[in-house]
Scaffold this active site. Structure first.
Site, mmCIF file in Angstrom:
data_model
loop_
_atom_site.group_PDB
_atom_site.id
_atom_site.type_symbol
_atom_site.label_atom_id
_atom_site.label_comp_id
_atom_site.label_asym_id
_atom_site.label_seq_id
_atom_site.Cartn_x
_atom_site.Cartn_y
_atom_site.Cartn_z
ATOM 1 N N LYS A 247 0.731 -1.010 -0.147
ATOM 2 C CA LYS A 247 -0.436 -0.032 -0.202
ATOM 3 C C LYS A 247 0.960 1.523 0.172
ATOM 4 C CE LYS A 247 -3.481 -2.067 -0.153
ATOM 5 N NZ LYS A 247 -4.126 -2.786 0.558
HETATM 6 C C1 LIG Z 1 -10.104 -3.133 -1.318
HETATM 7 C C2 LIG Z 1 -9.011 -3.280 -1.020
HETATM 8 N N1 LIG Z 1 -10.200 -3.545 0.695
HETATM 9 C C3 LIG Z 1 -9.468 -4.869 2.006
HETATM 10 C C4 LIG Z 1 -8.189 -4.947 2.016
HETATM 11 C C5 LIG Z 1 -7.570 -5.972 3.031
HETATM 12 O O1 LIG Z 1 -6.308 -4.899 3.216
HETATM 13 P P1 LIG Z 1 -5.972 -5.598 4.512
HETATM 14 O O2 LIG Z 1 -4.627 -6.674 3.625
HETATM 15 O O3 LIG Z 1 -4.917 -4.620 4.935
HETATM 16 O O4 LIG Z 1 -7.043 -6.077 5.345
HETATM 17 C C6 LIG Z 1 -7.697 -4.709 0.231
HETATM 18 C C7 LIG Z 1 -6.040 -5.481 0.524
HETATM 19 O O5 LIG Z 1 -5.503 -5.607 -0.401
HETATM 20 C C8 LIG Z 1 -8.264 -4.338 -0.694
HETATM 21 O O6 LIG Z 1 -7.430 -4.609 -1.850
#
Ligand SMILES: Cc1ncc(COP(=O)(O)O)c(C=O)c1O
Length: 406
Positions: free
Chosen positions: A191
């Site tokens: 990210k």
């Molecule tokens: C659109 C979206 N929402 C939520 C998430 C979840 O993020 P995390 O891995 O920090 O839980 C991601 C992860 O890549 C994502 O692309």
């Protein structure tokens, strides 16, 4: 012949980041503590919200958000099929049902028109169970939030923004993640800013904030993390069966340093995206990412759409060709309704969300991150050009410079 390998993503970690984490390791306080608290207040100030609660993933942030607004069994939460597993799985955590709404072809974001249309046709019984919508700001381009907020207001439902791809991104000058009732951010390693794994949930609503903070640490009464500090007390009360979602200080330390660089990293990402745009604009067979004039894109992802009618090969083969040249790419996303769980549980067919299904066949995400060198960027561009040139449908027209073997 030198072997080139361009990873899909690499985090930007500098000496300040390392020093801050080492300082935490030396301090003896590894779990949630002063660094995470600092990260939360810096984050709240940066995005301009009242409350920011650091957690160990965006998935946790989304889960806490749905819990706070009171989504329960058999409720319905609308979202897009063009997203990662996390967005919809948290709806299932609550025992609720995801209601997918097709996307806008240009932005890949949920279509406000389809949303209004879908809700307008819902039986009254279902409408009563509709509790929220989770718009996902795909790739870092905020959704068209005004009509989404208007529809949410009309039906009396809450808006939880999946802002995993933002930071910073803006809609009509306002920070994404601050446009609805609650925002959820990700600091996963790919990210815009990262803590390795991590997330933040943000809101201006005191009641939601209180509930999310308590639930993020076992449902233990306020400031549970302080119980081993000098000001803390051994005594605690469990208000509700909560979760173990708190962010440890090792990650909070990295987060607070990363946040200081968010604007600078955005500048680098934007100028890389502009380099790609300039190059691909000239190449038949590739469609550039569309950017609405209403937004500031975070450029977490650079997603191109292949014009398959002009090519002899599929998107899958295109990815293989890039990989053979050492360029690693990804696809964001395989729409959720095409996955076995959602197909089998809800009987979804690809044609239920035709735009998401059709675009899925054409999209791929190219590497874009501040650690990429100019040569790396040029190499990706040359590789794309070469694959397009060799694989044009009909007669091959030279597209320009062909990548040299290096
Ligand atoms: C659109 C979206 N929402 C939520 C998430 C979840 O993020 P995390 O891995 O920090 O839980 C991601 C992860 O890549 C994502 O692309």
């Amino acid at each position: 012949m030198k072997t080139i390998s361009i990873p899909f993503s690499l985090p930007t970690i500098d000496e300040e980041d390392i020093a801050q984490v080492v300082d935490t390791l030396r301090s003896g306080w590894l779990t949630t503590g002063p660094k995470t608290k600092q990260f939360e207040s810096d984050f709240a100030a940066y995005i301009g919200c009242k409350h920011a609660i650091a957690v160990n993933s965006c998935t946790a942030a989304l889960h806490l958000a749905l819990d706070a607004i009171g989504v329960g069994p058999d409720d319905i939460v609308a979202t897009t099929p063009m997203t990662f597993a996390a967005t919809a799985e948290v709806i299932r955590y609550m025992g609720a049902r995801p209601l997918f709404v097709d996307i806008d072809e240009a932005t890949l974001n949920i279509s406000p028109e389809s949303l209004a249309d879908t809700l307008g046709k819902m039986p009254l019984g279902d409408l009563r169970r509709l509790k929220a919508i989770i718009p996902v700001h795909m790739a870092g381009q905020p959704c068209d939030m005004d009509p989404i907020l208007e529809v949410a207001g009309r039906y009396g439902i809450k808006v939880v923004e999946d802002a995993a791809h933002t930071l910073p991104a803006r809609y009509k000058g306002r920070m994404a993640g601050m446009l609805g009732d609650i925002g959820a951010f990700s600091f996963y390693t790919t990210k815009c800013i990262t803590t390795g794994e991590g997330g933040m949930v943000t809101t201006d609503n005191d009641e939601y904030a209180e509930k999310m903070r308590v639930m993020s640490l076992h449902g233990i009464s306020k400031d549970a993390w302080k119980r081993y500090t000098k000001e803390g007390s051994w005594y605690y009360e469990i208000m509700s069966p909560g979760y173990k979602y708190n962010m440890p200080d090792i990650l909070g330390a990295l987060g607070l340093e990363q946040l200081k660089k968010a604007d600078r990293l955005l500048g680098i990402r934007s100028s890389m995206a502009e380099t790609y745009n300039r190059a691909f604009r000239e190449m038949p067979g590739v469609e550039l990412p569309f950017v609405s004039p209403d937004v500031q894109h975070s450029w977490h992802l650079y997603i191109i759409k292949l014009d398959l009618g002009r090519l002899k090969i599929s998107r899958g083969r295109f990815i293989d060709e890039l990989r053979e040249r050492g360029v690693h790419t990804s696809v964001h996303f395989i729409p959720l309704h095409l996955h076995p769980y959602y197909r089998n549980t809800y009987g979804y067919l690809p044609s239920d969300f035709p735009k998401a299904a059709a675009l899925y066949e054409r999209i791929l995400s190219l590497p874009l991150y501040p650690r990429m060198t100019d040569e790396g960027l040029e190499y990706v561009i040359d590789s794309v050009r070469e694959i397009l040139e060799v694989n044009q449908a009909g007669k091959g027209i030279p597209i320009g410079k062909v990548a040299k073997a290096v």
